[in-house]
Scaffold this motif. Structure first.
Motif, PDB file in Angstrom:
ATOM      1  N   GLN A  19       0.828  -1.206   0.000  1.00 11.76           N
ATOM      2  CA  GLN A  19       0.000   0.000   0.000  1.00 11.76           C
ATOM      3  C   GLN A  19       0.859   1.252   0.000  1.00 11.76           C
ATOM      4  OE1 GLN A  19      -3.230   0.700   2.560  1.00 11.76           O
ATOM      5  NE2 GLN A  19      -4.467  -0.946   1.725  1.00 11.76           N
ATOM      6  N   ALA A  20       2.165   1.076   0.007  1.00 17.77           N
ATOM      7  CA  ALA A  20       3.046   2.245   0.048  1.00 17.77           C
ATOM      8  C   ALA A  20       4.411   1.859  -0.486  1.00 17.77           C
ATOM      9  CB  ALA A  20       3.171   2.749   1.486  1.00 17.77           C
ATOM     10  N   LEU A  62      -2.977  -2.490 -11.176  1.00 20.27           N
ATOM     11  CA  LEU A  62      -4.148  -2.366 -10.310  1.00 20.27           C
ATOM     12  C   LEU A  62      -3.604  -2.381  -8.881  1.00 20.27           C
ATOM     13  CD1 LEU A  62      -7.166  -2.262  -9.765  1.00 20.27           C
ATOM     14  CD2 LEU A  62      -7.272  -4.734 -10.052  1.00 20.27           C
ATOM     15  N   VAL A  63      -3.114  -1.220  -8.455  1.00 16.83           N
ATOM     16  CA  VAL A  63      -2.419  -1.119  -7.162  1.00 16.83           C
ATOM     17  C   VAL A  63      -2.855   0.152  -6.432  1.00 16.83           C
ATOM     18  CG1 VAL A  63      -0.383  -2.345  -8.062  1.00 16.83           C
ATOM     19  CG2 VAL A  63      -0.436   0.164  -8.116  1.00 16.83           C
ATOM     20  N   HIS A  64      -2.408   0.263  -5.204  1.00 15.58           N
ATOM     21  CA  HIS A  64      -2.688   1.441  -4.398  1.00 15.58           C
ATOM     22  C   HIS A  64      -1.955   2.648  -5.007  1.00 15.58           C
ATOM     23  CE1 HIS A  64      -3.009   3.967  -0.821  1.00 15.58           C
ATOM     24  NE2 HIS A  64      -3.896   3.091  -0.358  1.00 15.58           N
ATOM     25  N   ASP A  65      -2.597   3.821  -4.991  1.00 15.82           N
ATOM     26  CA  ASP A  65      -1.965   5.025  -5.545  1.00 15.82           C
ATOM     27  C   ASP A  65      -0.560   5.245  -4.976  1.00 15.82           C
ATOM     28  OD1 ASP A  65      -4.226   5.546  -6.990  1.00 15.82           O
ATOM     29  OD2 ASP A  65      -5.038   7.020  -5.566  1.00 15.82           O
ATOM     30  N   ALA A  88      -6.968  -1.648  -2.173  1.00 14.00           N
ATOM     31  CA  ALA A  88      -7.966  -1.114  -1.233  1.00 14.00           C
ATOM     32  C   ALA A  88      -9.074  -0.349  -1.972  1.00 14.00           C
ATOM     33  CB  ALA A  88      -7.291  -0.257  -0.162  1.00 14.00           C
ATOM     34  N   GLU A  89      -9.270   0.924  -1.666  1.00 16.34           N
ATOM     35  CA  GLU A  89     -10.396   1.666  -2.249  1.00 16.34           C
ATOM     36  C   GLU A  89     -10.305   1.733  -3.787  1.00 16.34           C
ATOM     37  OE1 GLU A  89     -12.719   2.350  -0.227  1.00 16.34           O
ATOM     38  OE2 GLU A  89     -11.591   2.040   1.622  1.00 16.34           O
TER      39      GLU A  89
ATOM     40  N   THR B  92     -18.236  -2.058  -4.906  1.00 20.36           N
ATOM     41  CA  THR B  92     -17.151  -1.175  -4.463  1.00 20.36           C
ATOM     42  C   THR B  92     -16.323  -1.928  -3.420  1.00 20.36           C
ATOM     43  OG1 THR B  92     -18.444  -0.338  -2.621  1.00 20.36           O
ATOM     44  CG2 THR B  92     -18.621   0.859  -4.712  1.00 20.36           C
ATOM     45  N   TYR B  93     -15.133  -1.419  -3.137  1.00 22.62           N
ATOM     46  CA  TYR B  93     -14.312  -2.060  -2.105  1.00 22.62           C
ATOM     47  C   TYR B  93     -15.054  -2.042  -0.768  1.00 22.62           C
ATOM     48  CZ  TYR B  93     -10.451  -3.319   0.917  1.00 22.62           C
ATOM     49  OH  TYR B  93      -9.670  -3.950   1.839  1.00 22.62           O
TER      50      TYR B  93
END
Lengths: 229, 229
Positions: A19-20, A62-65, A88-89, B92-93
């Motif tokens: 996520q980071a 398709l990953v976390h920003d 995640a979102e 949605t997630y």
């Protein structure tokens, strides 16, 4: 950690954090007082980048920003594979469907997953992890993802190569019975389970993973390793 | 259809449609000129409602907004199961995670899925179907969903019971090799595959499903059935 470092033993942090960037991950741990730097961290995104470069793959991400900067040097034009992380979102229907369409449009779809975790815990409760969405895409496209990150053998082998040690010389310390302990053992390493974090008492009756030792916390793990030198 | 109805044969429409109520589904087909009414339709949502009532289950619904009215008579307070349909943009997630949390919080999670389709085609391209999200939840919770809808045996048995005929007296006509043809045959019915819609030439080499006959369109299927009476 300081005792390990002072003893002259080599140390490597193996995380499935997707996520980071490693930079953010390390800053967080430094903030908690850990002596850790980016080049001591083995993480799925850089492992995936190595795979992508080696095989000439251009990913649809398709990953976390917050993970995107790890792929800064990777060509993502005209994608010929999909890389999925804990988005995640970002796991909206539109985004998951877009990844699906990229895959189903390929003659031989290639899906690379940054881990296979089912879920994790945050302060506001349990959250679905990348593994669930990996399974959704696997089923929709009738394919098998390639997992980088724990418990993939290749992931532990990268960490060992980075330290320049053999599996027999290394010990994994982790709280996750399958991803940490099982993965390391499959690679020929010994592994200690810490009874904190993800640990649950029922892990001690796990059907196929048996740690080489249990400890109640990280300090005990260090005691154990230094005693046996 | 009119020829079938004129012949005195009983007729039933079996759909896996879970993006709309039967009312909407029937209106759409009526608009295309079909002689069809709501009580001639077997669909997953009413089948699920029967299961919920029989077993005293109160669902958390993860379905398309337009399907919600089918569950109007069902108690959804304090849920003890999850019902998942083709929720499309509702996947949605946050919504998928909420369904996951309801399931993982149960001692014995019950997941009822309105079908197990991988994907379907719309005018703007392929769309992920309920099966992909069912797999995501199955994996995250380490459970097996109960599928109502095609190809579940129970679904075809409901349709037969509603007509009051035995499997041996019935013929399924459909374009989907697994969900229509395979499902009906597993139930003891004969099944004809129509070479339209979802049909693909490679279906004719399917590893384990072999239709009793192929036809090029619905009219040919009616010819075949009326000839063999």
């Amino acid at each position: 950690l300081n005792r390990i470092k002072a003893s002259g033993l080599k140390l490597r942090f193996c995380t499935n954090e997707t996520q980071a960037t490693r930079e953010k991950f390390v800053k967080k741990l430094q903030g908690l007082g850990f002596d850790i730097s980016v080049d001591e961290v083995t993480a799925p995104a850089p492992a995936a980048c190595r795979v992508l470069k080696e095989r000439g793959l251009r990913p649809h991400l398709l990953v976390h920003d917050d993970l995107v900067p790890e792929f800064a040097e990777i060509d993502t034009a005209n994608p010929n594979c999909v890389v999925i992380g804990d988005a995640a979102e970002n796991f909206t229907y539109a985004n998951v469907n877009e990844a699906f369409r990229v895959l189903i449009g390929m003659e031989k779809p290639v899906l690379i997953s940054l881990g296979r975790g089912r879920y994790y815990k945050e302060t506001d409760g349990l959250k679905l992890d990348v593994g669930a969405y990996m399974k959704a895409l696997e089923y929709a496209c009738d394919i098998q993802a390639e997992v980088v990150g724990k418990p993939a053998k290749m992931f532990f082998e990268s960490a060992l190569a980075e330290m320049g040690v053999t599996p027999q010389e290394a010990v994994m310390i982790g709280d996750d019975i399958v991803n940490d302990v099982g993965g390391a053992q499959q690679c020929g390493m010994r592994a200690v389970q810490v009874r904190t974090g993800k640990y649950r008492p029922c892990d001690e009756n796990h059907p196929y993973v048996k740690p080489d030792a249990y400890v109640n916390n990280l300090a005990e793990a260090v005691d154990l390793i230094l005693q046996q030198l």
